[in-house]
Scaffold this active site. Structure first.
Site: not given
Length: 480
Positions: A88-89, A109, A122, A172, A179, A248
């Site tokens: 989502g972001r 991220k 976001g 990251r 996942r 998740d």
């Protein structure tokens, strides 16, 4: 040297993402980068020499070969099916191709809205990016499998959370961002062939030795379960509470991922709840092993179309075996035992009971214990306990146990000091760096990162001290 990027995820799993570009921040600026990791990955220093904007670190430019995507996945959150989630972001910019043929995800991220943002904006905030950078690097230097932090970008973009904050981005890195929730997404969409494609991708790229083995799927899931067991054992022995172990947020490779409302134990409290949004205590410290098993059971369910039930159950048993074996080994090392004896668990549990009654500092107790001398009936640790009669009784049994080992003090202390850190990332230390950074002073952020690179070195400053009382009461939530 030119960095080389590939797009295996994008090329091989077309149903799992949306291609899109990052949305840059206002007045973005690079405030920290991981020089040691950059050097290991042969990232040119010139990439960090950004004086106008933030370059690739702020999503303003892409490096040759990058093909950005936002991944889709689903999951169970706090034990309840949450449906479709996804990045989502965050945006996977690309996969760096390393010299040994392996790859490393570059995931930005806070990169802006994606089709999976749901009701979000976001964005990530400076506070949360600093916390994640510190936590992931702290865990790495503690020897615990984790994602890594490469850079932080700050900005003037306003972002509303509990209060108004400023937007930031974190680069990251991870061997993979696959996942449990990726598998759940397609299972609950009744697309088992795509679940199998995910498993094939994982085996092909991370366990290639099993590609041509008939029972490859069962072997793969056993290894996922074992890695998860070893990871949770590491968390429990170092006193790490993840805070939001939704499916998740569980890595197929057994990495610690998605640092939010995490915390390291200050006072020893097995029921510690790091996330103030976790009203039922589902993710409390002592519940992490059972939650990880529950999450593995959810993953196992998605694999039933192509793995036999008996094989899945054997893999789940492997989780328990790996967890207990690794935890036992680590705790014996923390106590300075080189052999396993039948009363070791009782001795450890007696210490834990004493620590819980007294509110003993988890990290400092084991670090001080690592300086114990067999021939000395006294210990500096004694002065940290109120009920010294109870401590003396335990300590005498502990010394007697040490005497059963044919190991001298120097060797034993050396082993203990390699596994009992002097420094962990306490929330108050992170908050101090955040407070300064929000005022434009990055010195403490850089200093704390340096301290966390040497967690097993004794210190006489406040990085290794008990937290102040206010530091024990810091509240963190999923926005952290």
């Amino acid at each position: 040297m030119t960095l080389s990027f590939t797009a295996r995820w994008r090329d091989e799993l077309p149903a799992t993402y949306t291609a899109l570009l990052p949305t840059p921040l206002k007045n973005a600026r690079l405030i920290w980068y991981n020089d040691e990791l950059a050097q290991q990955l042969a990232i040119p220093a010139s990439l960090f020499d950004v004086t106008n904007g933030a370059g690739v670190w702020g999503g303003e430019t892409l490096l040759p070969g990058m093909s950005p995507v936002a991944q889709v996945y689903s999951g169970h959150q706090f034990g309840v099916w949450a449906g479709q989630l996804g990045d989502g972001r965050g945006i996977l910019l690309g996969e760096q191709l390393l010299a040994d043929g392996s790859t490393l995800d570059w995931h930005l991220k806070g990169a802006g809205l994606t089709p999976y943002s749901r009701m979000g904006d976001g964005r990530a905030v400076l506070r949360s990016t600093i916390r994640e950078s510190l936590a992931s690097e702290a865990m790495h230097y503690l020897g615990i499998p984790t994602t890594r932090a490469l850079s932080i970008v700050a900005s003037d973009t306003p972002v509303q959370r509990e209060t108004q904050e400023t937007g930031a981005m974190l680069m990251r890195l991870a061997q993979s961002h696959m996942r449990f929730g990726h598998f759940e997404h397609f299972y609950y969409r009744r697309e088992p062939e795509k679940v199998q494609q995910l498993a094939d991708f994982a085996i092909r790229h991370y366990w290639p030795q099993w590609q041509d083995v008939p029972e490859k799927y069962a072997l793969w899931f056993e290894e996922v379960a074992a890695r998860t067991g070893r990871l949770i054992a590491e968390w429990q022995t170092v006193g790490f509470s993840h805070g939001v172990m939704n499916t998740d947020n569980m890595s197929i490779l057994g990495l610690t991922i998605d640092y939010g409302p995490f915390g390291f134990l200050d006072d020893y409290d097995p029921g510690f709840i790091g996330n103030h949004s976790d009203h039922q205590g589902r993710y409390r410290f002592d519940n992490q092993p059972s939650v990880a098993l529950w999450n593995l059971q959810r993953l196992a369910q998605t694999l039933t179309p192509f793995i036999e039930i008996d094989a899945l159950n054997r893999a789940l048993d492997r989780y328990q075996d790996a967890l207990l074996t690794h935890y036992g080994q680590r705790m014996r090392q923390k106590l300075g035992f080189f052999t396993e004896q039948k009363d070791d668990n009782a001795l450890l549990n007696e210490l834990f009971s004493l620590m819980a009654r007294e509110g003993s500092d988890y990290t400092r107790t084991f670090r001080m214990l690592s300086h114990t001398e067999q021939q000395s009936a006294s210990s500096p640790l004694r002065d940290t306990f109120i009920d010294r009669t109870a401590f003396d009784a335990w300590f005498e049994r502990y010394r007697a146990r040490l005497r059963t080992e044919a190991v001298d003090d120097a060797l034993r202390q050396q082993q203990m000091q390699r596994v009992n850190p002097a420094v962990v990332l306490r929330n108050w230390l992170a908050q101090r760096a955040i407070d300064a950074a929000e005022q434009g002073d990055m010195a403490e952020l850089h200093r704390l990162h340096e301290v966390l690179r040497q967690p097993f070195t004794d210190r006489d400053d406040d990085y290794a001290s008990r937290p102040p009382e206010w530091g024990k009461r810091l509240e963190v939530s999923c926005s952290s």
